[in-house]
Design an enzyme around this catalytic site. Structure first.
Site, mmCIF file in Angstrom:
data_model
loop_
_atom_site.group_PDB
_atom_site.id
_atom_site.type_symbol
_atom_site.label_atom_id
_atom_site.label_comp_id
_atom_site.label_asym_id
_atom_site.label_seq_id
_atom_site.Cartn_x
_atom_site.Cartn_y
_atom_site.Cartn_z
ATOM 1 N N SER A 258 0.839 -1.195 0.000
ATOM 2 C CA SER A 258 0.000 0.000 0.000
ATOM 3 C C SER A 258 0.870 1.240 0.000
ATOM 4 O O SER A 258 2.036 1.197 0.389
ATOM 5 C CB SER A 258 -0.911 0.010 1.228
ATOM 6 O OG SER A 258 -0.147 0.379 2.357
ATOM 7 N N LYS A 259 0.244 2.320 -0.439
ATOM 8 C CA LYS A 259 0.951 3.599 -0.545
ATOM 9 C C LYS A 259 1.562 4.033 0.779
ATOM 10 O O LYS A 259 2.520 4.773 0.818
ATOM 11 C CB LYS A 259 -0.030 4.678 -1.002
ATOM 12 C CG LYS A 259 -0.224 4.709 -2.489
ATOM 13 C CD LYS A 259 -0.998 5.951 -2.859
ATOM 14 C CE LYS A 259 -1.911 5.639 -4.032
ATOM 15 N NZ LYS A 259 -3.001 6.518 -4.210
#
Ligand code: GLU
Length: 486
Positions: A258-259
């Site tokens: 995930s970012k």
């Protein structure tokens, strides 16, 4: 017995990458594209690019541009496309009409609020979360959604009565083996908002068929869509493509990438100065590895070695240290001239050139072994700017201030007498080393290096003198002497 490689009829391999332009080109999409591309190259098939832009609210042109640009940068050229789903609405309408006419699809009149209420009830009563539509056999002419009518099949062997009889969909996934789903858990899923607004599961089936896709190779996050797509194919009389669902990409803590943890957009990696060949090599190893476990593999070797049979089922951890190591290996293969060109392309001359081109090349030669990515050069170059430092930095061990000052003065004098055209590392050593050997290397070279860099760690003094040039060297030695005087 199921033989996953029975498809190797070389003329028929047609695969696709089907990104939705709702975000920048993601590492996961790039990996899916690469695996499809490699598969097509290996078996002399075709690699097709299809932009899945049916979600009008979330699709944006700038994301499509980024995806195309990113794929090109990685060298993943496509044989056909880009096709855009938004340009194929007539085709979808035709199939929707057919399904409605054959009563394999129906208009569902229920509003979002009604569906929400139904869902709340189901959650409270621990029921399966599917829409039980009382209009599935009413043949309405319009409605809120067009839904697929999960086929009615006689109740299963145990005789359980369910709203939708328990019927299993089984498919052979090339990576995961046999996968089973119960249609009773799928419910009558939505195909379209209306005849001209198709939804993902429907459009994908029409396109995979129309584009004669032989293999659907995509992320594991789509596995739950596959039974829906198979049911639709069966309703439309389409052949079933072969499926291969790639393992998830995980962050080091084994959560889904995930970012929050890692950069996920290819563009971010490009901007930090990773080379496209590094990324291709690195993402190829996210879930796949060659038999010989080699880690640095060129794109051509990849085509030779790649196969769906060596893709793992378990998640693939994204190891940024490995990425950095690989990039530094690929950087080593470049000449300083090539590095300079890439740096200027990425960051512009103003940020890269130090004094002039030749000097910058010298700096690159000097610093390149310290660079893991091109962007590191910006820091290395900034390190050449003289920052404020403490006079104590100039002192070598127990040598007195006066002695250090005297040594710096002598170096200054010798330096002043060196011709500009001889102001290079080699000649500087010839001129200055006799003095250093006579006075003690530490006593001479330490303060000189500290005066030139203002740092306790830096390249050696002669390398620095060469890059900084005579005027700057004299100026910095003068600053150091002033510091010792005050
Ligand atoms: N458009 C889907 C996505 O971007 C891919 C669909 C597919 O590969 O079937 O995730």
């Amino acid at each position: 017995m199921f033989n996953p490689f029975s498809f190797l009829n070389k003329n028929k391999i047609r695969v696709r990458i089907a990104p939705s332009p709702t975000g920048y080109l993601h590492i996961g999409t790039a990996r899916t594209a690469l695996f499809n591309w490699l598969f097509a190259k290996k078996y002399k098939g075709k690699f097709i690019l299809r932009i899945e832009d049916t979600d009008l609210e979330r699709s944006e042109k700038r994301f499509e541009d980024d995806i195309l640009k990113g794929l090109k940068w990685l060298g993943l050229d496509w044989d056909e496309g880009p096709y855009r789903q938004s340009e194929r609405l007539d085709l979808y309408a035709k199939y929707l009409e057919q399904l409605l006419k054959e009563k394999k699809a129906y208009y569902c009149p229920h509003t979002k609020e009604e569906l929400e209420k139904e869902r709340e009830w189901q959650v409270a009563n621990n029921a399966v979360l599917i829409h039980n539509c009382d209009a599935r056999n009413k043949n309405l002419n319009t409605g809120e959604l067009i839904r697929f009518k999960i086929p009615e099949i006689s109740p299963n062997a145990s005789g359980n009565e369910t709203t939708y009889p328990a019927h299993q969909i089984v498919f052979d996934d090339i990576i995961r083996g046999q996968v089973h789903f119960f249609t009773s858990l799928l419910g009558d899923f939505a195909l379209a908002k209306n005849l001209r607004t198709p939804l993902y599961n429907f459009a994908v089936v029409i396109d995979d068929f129309e584009m004669r896709i032989s293999h659907v190779i995509r992320g594991e996050d789509h596995i739950a869509n596959t039974p829906k797509q198979i049911l639709l194919q069966e309703a439309l009389g389409f052949t079933r493509p072969k499926y291969a669902h790639l393992p998830l990409i995980l962050d080091p803590d084994r959560s889904k990438m995930s970012k929050r943890h890692s950069a996920t957009a290819i563009q971010e990696y490009k901007e930090s100065g990773y080379l496209p060949e590094t990324l291709v090599n690195f993402i190829a190893l996210l879930g796949w590895h060659p038999q010989d476990d080699k880690e640095k593999i060129s794109i051509n070797e990849l085509i030779g070695k790649f196969g769906l049979d060596r893709i793992q089922k378990g998640g693939a951890v994204f190891d940024v240290q490995k990425l950095n190591w690989l990039n530094s290996e690929y950087l080593k293969e470049k000449t300083a001239g090539e590095l300079l060109k890439s740096l200027i392309d990425l960051y512009g001359e103003e940020k890269i050139i130090f004094k002039d081109k030749n000097n910058t090349l010298k700096l690159l030669e000097l610093e390149r072994s310290r660079m893991e990515k091109l962007g590191d050069f910006l820091d290395l170059k900034n390190n050449l700017l003289l920052k404020e430092y403490d006079a104590n930095l100039l002192i070598w061990k127990n040598t007195g201030k006066e002695k250090i000052k005297e040594n710096l003065r002598t170096i200054q004098e010798i330096t002043r007498s060196i011709f500009e055209h001889e102001f290079n590392q080699k000649k500087l050593e010839i001129y200055l080393m006799p003095f250093a050997n006579q006075q003690g290397r530490g006593e001479v070279l330490w303060p000189l290096r500290a005066a030139l860099s203002g740092r306790d760690k830096s390249p050696g003094p002669f390398e620095l003198m060469d890059i900084l040039g005579k005027d700057e060297v004299l100026k910095r030695i003068e600053i150091a002497i002033k510091k010792l005087e005050s």
